[in-house]
Design an enzyme around this catalytic site. Structure first.
Site, mmCIF file in Angstrom:
data_model
loop_
_atom_site.group_PDB
_atom_site.id
_atom_site.type_symbol
_atom_site.label_atom_id
_atom_site.label_comp_id
_atom_site.label_asym_id
_atom_site.label_seq_id
_atom_site.Cartn_x
_atom_site.Cartn_y
_atom_site.Cartn_z
ATOM 1 N N HIS A 113 0.619 -1.681 -0.164
ATOM 2 C CA HIS A 113 0.190 0.109 -0.436
ATOM 3 C C HIS A 113 0.789 1.212 0.104
ATOM 4 O O HIS A 113 2.027 0.904 0.586
ATOM 5 C CB HIS A 113 -1.059 -0.451 1.066
ATOM 6 C CG HIS A 113 -0.162 0.202 2.897
ATOM 7 N ND1 HIS A 113 0.349 0.716 2.956
ATOM 8 C CD2 HIS A 113 -0.089 -1.110 3.996
ATOM 9 C CE1 HIS A 113 0.731 0.696 4.711
ATOM 10 N NE2 HIS A 113 0.754 -0.224 4.348
ATOM 11 N N ASP A 114 0.753 2.088 -0.674
ATOM 12 C CA ASP A 114 0.747 3.506 -0.799
ATOM 13 C C ASP A 114 2.140 4.100 -1.289
ATOM 14 O O ASP A 114 3.078 4.685 -1.286
ATOM 15 C CB ASP A 114 1.253 3.947 0.727
ATOM 16 C CG ASP A 114 0.107 4.365 1.146
ATOM 17 O OD1 ASP A 114 -1.336 5.258 1.277
ATOM 18 O OD2 ASP A 114 -0.221 3.173 2.256
ATOM 19 N N GLY B 298 4.852 -1.236 2.374
ATOM 20 C CA GLY B 298 4.008 0.287 2.307
ATOM 21 C C GLY B 298 5.037 0.955 2.599
ATOM 22 O O GLY B 298 6.013 1.358 3.118
#
Length: 262
Positions: A121-122, A139
């Protein structure tokens, strides 16, 4: 005209561009947009608030746009944005962002993502990057243009991998790799300038020479990081062909939050 296998599941609301091919048993979620001439392999799942540009190639059994592996995630409509002409091979997993960051995971254009890669994520992946098989990004990782991440490597959350750098296979990366630098090992350490890669991409001999000088200042002359940065700033203002590249290196180091590999 798009070619969608009759066993594929396309949820209502999905937007499918022209000449898209979707293989057997693939699933495309309601909030997905797929650009023209993209191919989705059999048994792949494209879900979440995910946008794919044109001419992408998604391998079989890929999972794209899944929920973040973050215990703080509470179902917010975070996003995944993928550019054009990316190859994303079999069993790759790419997750959407979180509201604790910008809320979006991004891939640029012309990336080569090999089998079993994980992009958490991100993450922000630039363009023309190569992520070799089984490379694992935690992440919030940032990967610059033309960077290479070796197979079986693990990258700690919030780490940055500079443009035109290379991380060797089976490495553990817990701090930033400056642009143009080769790194490898557990934990990853610097091993010189990515000279061959820079030559292939058209960097001049003078620019490569300036980067080699910068590398010596940073890693070979026994200077403290602050003293090395001061001399790098002087080198970046020397008026040579390598000024822009050295400035890119200095700017990256000064922006580092986790520190650079030493």
């Amino acid at each position: 005209m798009s070619r969608i296998h009759p066993t594929a599941i396309i949820e209502q609301g999905a937007e499918i561009g022209e000449d898209v091919e979707i293989g057997p048993y693939a699933v495309v979620g309601a909030h997905v947009t797929i650009g023209a001439r993209t191919t989705i392999g059999s048994h792949s799942v494209i879900e979440g608030h995910t946008t794919l540009g044109v001419d992408n190639r998604i391998g079989h059994y890929a999972s794209v746009g899944g929920r973040p592996q973050d215990m703080k995630y509470q179902g917010e409509p975070t996003r995944l944005e993928i550019g054009d002409r990316n190859t994303i091979r079999e069993f790759t997993t790419i997750h959407t962002g979180t509201v604790q960051d910008a809320g979006v995971t991004t891939l640029g254009d012309d990336n080569w993502i090999m089998a079993y890669v994980h992009i958490g994520h991100d993450c922000r992946v630039g363009s023309h990057a190569i992520l070799s098989s089984n490379a694992q990004m935690a992440g919030h990782v940032v990967i610059g243009d033309w960077a290479i991440v070796g197979g079986m490597s693990g990258v700690h959350q919030f780490v940055r991998i500079g443009e035109h750098s290379m991380l060797g296979g089976a490495s553990a990366l817990v701090q930033d790799i400056p642009p143009f630098v080769i790194a490898a090992g557990n934990k990853a350490e610097p091993h010189g300038v990515n000279v061959e890669g820079l030559r292939r991409r058209g960097f001049s001999p003078d620019a490569i020479s300036a980067l080699r000088t910068a590398y010596r200042l940073l890693y070979k002359n026994g200077l403290s990081l602050e003293d090395a940065k001061a001399q790098l700033r002087e080198l970046a203002a020397a008026g040579g062909d390598g000024d822009a590249a050295v400035k890119t290196l200095v700017d990256f180091i000064e922006a580092s939050q986790r520190g650079i590999i030493r």
